[in-house]
Design an enzyme around this catalytic site. Structure first.
Site, mmCIF file in Angstrom:
data_model
loop_
_atom_site.group_PDB
_atom_site.id
_atom_site.type_symbol
_atom_site.label_atom_id
_atom_site.label_comp_id
_atom_site.label_asym_id
_atom_site.label_seq_id
_atom_site.Cartn_x
_atom_site.Cartn_y
_atom_site.Cartn_z
ATOM 1 N N ASP A 8 -24.642 -12.735 -24.446
ATOM 2 C CA ASP A 8 -25.817 -12.788 -25.310
ATOM 3 C C ASP A 8 -25.946 -11.570 -26.232
ATOM 4 O OD1 ASP A 8 -25.994 -14.078 -22.739
ATOM 5 O OD2 ASP A 8 -28.068 -14.602 -23.181
ATOM 6 N N ASN A 40 -30.157 -14.545 -28.269
ATOM 7 C CA ASN A 40 -31.166 -13.485 -28.415
ATOM 8 C C ASN A 40 -30.930 -12.638 -29.658
ATOM 9 O OD1 ASN A 40 -30.678 -13.353 -24.985
ATOM 10 N ND2 ASN A 40 -32.672 -13.904 -25.811
ATOM 11 N N HIS A 68 -33.735 -20.089 -25.404
ATOM 12 C CA HIS A 68 -34.516 -19.628 -26.557
ATOM 13 C C HIS A 68 -34.045 -20.262 -27.869
ATOM 14 C CE1 HIS A 68 -36.871 -16.779 -24.314
ATOM 15 N NE2 HIS A 68 -35.803 -16.146 -23.860
#
Length: 264
Positions: A8, A40, A68
């Site tokens: 990430d 992210n 997300h």
């Protein structure tokens, strides 16, 4: 083939480190394909068209996402338009975007990349990642429909990641976990020839709370309420997994990669 997966990317420090080191990593490992989790990338939460382009400019071939995925405005347009930005395949039917893609190298080799989201301790309504895997196994077969296959398992529970790694053993080149931002030390070749690591770690500032500043996170531990986390701003370390495959697409070599203050 030589494949590298990076965990990430967290905020501007992760993007800056990738911009600085991405092309150099391609040369160092003579990469045929670089896959990066960008979940992210935008201020520590989600992705935008602009941050996705930064990741591609740094040398990535495919971007995977996670829980997300839809946190930033405009991401629906990005997912609809860009075939190499993929969201989890086990989002409910009708979700915009793709859960898998195939990248063709300049040499004509086909690298399939799949994205799955775990259900244990995760929010939202999700289809079963194991049932989704069964369907994807019919589409992607090493040596037939693809020459290499990478599965990003974006999940909270290590047990779920381990079981998905076993589920894909012998059918994928690499199964790698993302989401928890801490690189695990269990990098290995499984019995069936699939490389596995429970979590790749993150591309972010490790002097932090999972890439977020201690100041913003500690406030939430010390008092009631829910304040917004802000990304840490120190120099980032790039963490991931390198895999070298054989002619059958299975892994022959695997190693953890750390480049930056935490690593080399």
């Amino acid at each position: 083939m030589n494949l590298l997966f990076l965990g990430d990317v967290v905020g501007s420090p992760g993007r800056a480190a990738l911009a600085k080191q991405g092309r150099a990593l391609r040369e160092r490992y003579a990469l045929d394909c670089l896959v990066v989790n960008g979940e992210n990338a935008a201020a520590g939460k989600g992705i935008t068209a602009e941050t996705a382009q930064e990741i591609f400019n740094a040398g990535a071939d495919v971007i995977t996402l996670g829980d997300h995925t839809f946190d930033q405005k405009g991401v629906e347009e990005l997912l609809a338009a860009h075939p190499r930005v993929i969201r989890p395949a086990n989002f409910p039917s009708g979700t915009v975007g793709r859960g898998h893609t195939t990248f063709t190298t300049p040499q004509g080799q086909r690298v399939a990349v799949l994205n799955l989201l775990g259900r244990v301790f995760m929010r939202g309504s999700l289809d079963c990642p194991f049932q989704a895997s069964k369907a994807l196994m019919e589409t992607y077969r090493l040596g037939e429909t693809c020459d290499a296959l990478i599965v990003d398992v974006h999940a909270e529970a290590t047990s779920e990641k381990a079981c998905l790694g076993h589920f894909w053993d012998g059918k994928a080149s690499l199964v790698v976990g993302t989401h928890t931002h801490i690189p695990t030390s269990d990098t290995r070749l499984q019995p069936g020839g699939t490389a596995f690591q429970t979590d790749a770690g993150m591309c972010g500032d490790y002097h932090s709370s999972l890439g977020m500043s201690f100041a913003s996170v500690l406030t939430n531990f010390l008092a009631a309420g829910r304040l917004r986390f802000t990304p840490a701003e120190g120099e980032a370390t790039l963490c991931g997994v390198f895999v070298q495959t054989g002619g059958n697409g299975l892994a022959q070599r695997v190693e953890a990669v750390k480049v930056g203050p935490l690593g080399l």
